[in-house]
Design an enzyme around this catalytic site. Structure first.
Site, PDB file in Angstrom:
ATOM      1  N   ASP A   1      -5.902  -8.119  -7.798  1.00 25.67           N
ATOM      2  CA  ASP A   1      -6.507  -9.317  -7.216  1.00 25.67           C
ATOM      3  C   ASP A   1      -7.909  -9.500  -7.775  1.00 25.67           C
ATOM      4  OD1 ASP A   1      -7.456 -11.398  -5.649  1.00 25.67           O
ATOM      5  OD2 ASP A   1      -6.788 -10.539  -3.758  1.00 25.67           O
TER       6      ASP A   1
ATOM      7  N   TYR B   1      -0.269 -10.838   7.079  1.00 28.71           N
ATOM      8  CA  TYR B   1      -1.219 -10.625   5.992  1.00 28.71           C
ATOM      9  C   TYR B   1      -2.267 -11.742   5.971  1.00 28.71           C
ATOM     10  CZ  TYR B   1      -3.071 -10.285   1.272  1.00 28.71           C
ATOM     11  OH  TYR B   1      -3.928 -10.201   0.188  1.00 28.71           O
TER      12      TYR B   1
END
Length: 126
Positions: free
Chosen positions: A39, A15
């Protein structure tokens, strides 16, 4: 049964690497069907694969470097800090969020919450 610690650590490292220098499609492939992304925390939660792909699409083509700083894994959950450095012209933008993720049995991300705010961004040059 939960994914192994090593499998989760591998997904986290991929990631960080892909957010820095991969494509949005590469990042989205790490997510399980039905995953969510918040996010930063407090923003709209993205609940569809299309919305998640659109979010990560903002990173496509940027000149970035990423580095994993710390990771803690407990069962099928993990919290980790990483640093993302983005270069744009003469300026360098550095952000070090703390992400909290949950994983399925195959170590695919089922939820991601990123803890950071605009004040956490460090800008140099420019």
């Amino acid at each position: 049964m939960t994914a192994s610690r090593d499998a989760i650590l591998g997904t986290i490292q991929r990631y960080v690497d892909l957010v820095a220098s991969g494509t949005s499609a590469d990042v989205v492939a790490l997510y399980a069907d039905g995953a969510t992304v918040e996010d930063p925390v407090g923003s709209e939660v993205r609940t569809t694969r299309e919305a998640i792909a659109e979010f990560y699409g903002a990173l496509d083509g940027l000149e970035q470097e990423g580095r994993l700083l710390h990771v803690r894994v407990a069962g099928n959950e993990a919290a980790f800090a990483f640093e993302l450095v983005t270069k744009a012209g003469d300026a360098t933008y550095t952000l070090a969020p703390i992400d909290v993720m949950t994983f399925d049995d195959d170590a695919r991300i089922t939820s991601m919450r990123a803890f950071w705010a605009g004040e956490d961004m460090v800008v140099a040059g420019g």
